[in-house]
Design an enzyme around this catalytic site. Sequence first.
Site, PDB file in Angstrom:
ATOM      1  N   ALA A  34       0.877  -1.048   0.055  1.00 27.99           N
ATOM      2  CA  ALA A  34      -0.099  -0.014   0.011  1.00 27.99           C
ATOM      3  C   ALA A  34       0.824   1.339   0.129  1.00 27.99           C
ATOM      4  O   ALA A  34       1.855   1.180   0.579  1.00 27.99           O
ATOM      5  CB  ALA A  34      -0.887   0.207   1.118  1.00 27.99           C
ATOM      6  N   ASP A  35       0.440   2.263  -0.772  1.00 29.98           N
ATOM      7  CA  ASP A  35       0.941   3.479  -0.636  1.00 29.98           C
ATOM      8  C   ASP A  35       0.254   4.507   0.305  1.00 29.98           C
ATOM      9  O   ASP A  35       0.937   5.589   0.659  1.00 29.98           O
ATOM     10  CB  ASP A  35       1.221   4.132  -2.062  1.00 29.98           C
ATOM     11  CG  ASP A  35       2.093   3.461  -3.018  1.00 29.98           C
ATOM     12  OD1 ASP A  35       3.284   3.996  -2.970  1.00 29.98           O
ATOM     13  OD2 ASP A  35       1.713   2.311  -3.669  1.00 29.98           O
ATOM     14  N   ARG A  36      -0.993   4.263   0.357  1.00 33.78           N
ATOM     15  CA  ARG A  36      -1.765   5.107   1.358  1.00 33.78           C
ATOM     16  C   ARG A  36      -2.853   4.330   1.706  1.00 33.78           C
ATOM     17  O   ARG A  36      -3.763   3.816   0.847  1.00 33.78           O
ATOM     18  CB  ARG A  36      -2.023   6.406   1.047  1.00 33.78           C
ATOM     19  CG  ARG A  36      -2.679   7.509   2.196  1.00 33.78           C
ATOM     20  CD  ARG A  36      -2.864   9.027   1.220  1.00 33.78           C
ATOM     21  NE  ARG A  36      -1.732   9.547   1.160  1.00 33.78           N
ATOM     22  CZ  ARG A  36      -1.322  10.703   1.632  1.00 33.78           C
ATOM     23  NH1 ARG A  36      -2.187  11.559   2.265  1.00 33.78           N
ATOM     24  NH2 ARG A  36      -0.309  11.345   1.180  1.00 33.78           N
ATOM     25  N   ALA A  40      -4.863   2.871  -1.484  1.00 26.66           N
ATOM     26  CA  ALA A  40      -4.230   3.249  -2.784  1.00 26.66           C
ATOM     27  C   ALA A  40      -2.903   2.335  -2.854  1.00 26.66           C
ATOM     28  O   ALA A  40      -2.195   2.167  -1.960  1.00 26.66           O
ATOM     29  CB  ALA A  40      -3.890   4.796  -2.843  1.00 26.66           C
TER      30      ALA A  40
END
Length: 363
Positions: free
Chosen positions: A253-255, A263
């Site tokens: 995950a990036d966020r 995201a």
Amino acid sequence: MSLQSIKYTRGSLEILDQLLLPGQSKYLVVRGVEDGWKVINKMQVRGAPAIAIVGCLSLAVELNPEEFASKKSLRQEIEGKLNYLVSSRPTAVNMKIAADELISLANDLYNDESVDVAEMKQRFLSATEAMLKKDIADNRAIGAHGARAILQGVAEGSGAPAGSSGSVRVLTHCNTGSLATAGYGTALGVVRQLAELGKLEHVYCTETRPYNQGARLTAYELVHEKFPATLVLDSMVAALLRAKNVAAVVVGADRVASNGDTANKIGTYQIAVVAKHHGVPFYVAAPLTSIDLAIPGGDHIIIEERPDREMTHVGEHRIAAPGINCWNPAFDVTPAALITGIITERGVFKPTELKEAISKLQS
């Protein structure tokens, strides 16, 4: 032994240029914040945890030889440079959280009258350097929690049946291993832990178009580790889940928003949809630094858009018809309803439990 994407000693920082992999292993010297911003923006270093670590360490190597006349000038330098680094790639939240924490530390040291400017600099440098060791420890914890959740799901019948030895097949997307972190990995750390337990029958990795992080980087790591692994095209995932008895999907995950919307690299959302259709558990593996409780849902996450050339060319060779328009978002958002669990260094949480659980951990 896992790959080393970041080499750091006080005053010296090198990163493995991931644009050249798997054909060439070359380390780039990062001499300061401007170099740090460039290697992050150009994706010579990538992966949300690695972005934060390299960004902060690029400031550390720049500050190390400098002498500051006052604590005020040091504090201003720290705040300005960290905020600049946040702009290098806006979707990944880890850099923003790290910047906020280090700016807060700088402010506390500035306000502490017992700390002079030399000690303020040394304590700040030590705090940035501690990020490396913490990331590896967090990744190992993520791997342990994730492997346990997948194997428990199989035992309880909520995943595909295990092989004759109790081992499992898993699918991962993009690159989340040693190349995306300080070491060990997040989603790939889960895979690594399954292998260490003798419970990994097979791991499938997607190519991850258009930047091919799966084909270039994840495959490179899996071959390096001698894991039983197979590369598949992004368009093969539905057929794979139907035919190959995959026990779970695990991605990074990036966020992560406070409601669990996540995201991650473009293509993650469609894998989650297909996994839901086939009854395959879908896990997100990410450190707490990837969870942004200030964002209520995925609609509020800024999605970075990348240049057309990443879609139209492979190296210098054009593969798309000249004149065609392109849409190239680097990330998509997977709704929380499609996510079985979010694996962190502090445990595995259902998306509906995430906000309350993280708030308790942070209190």
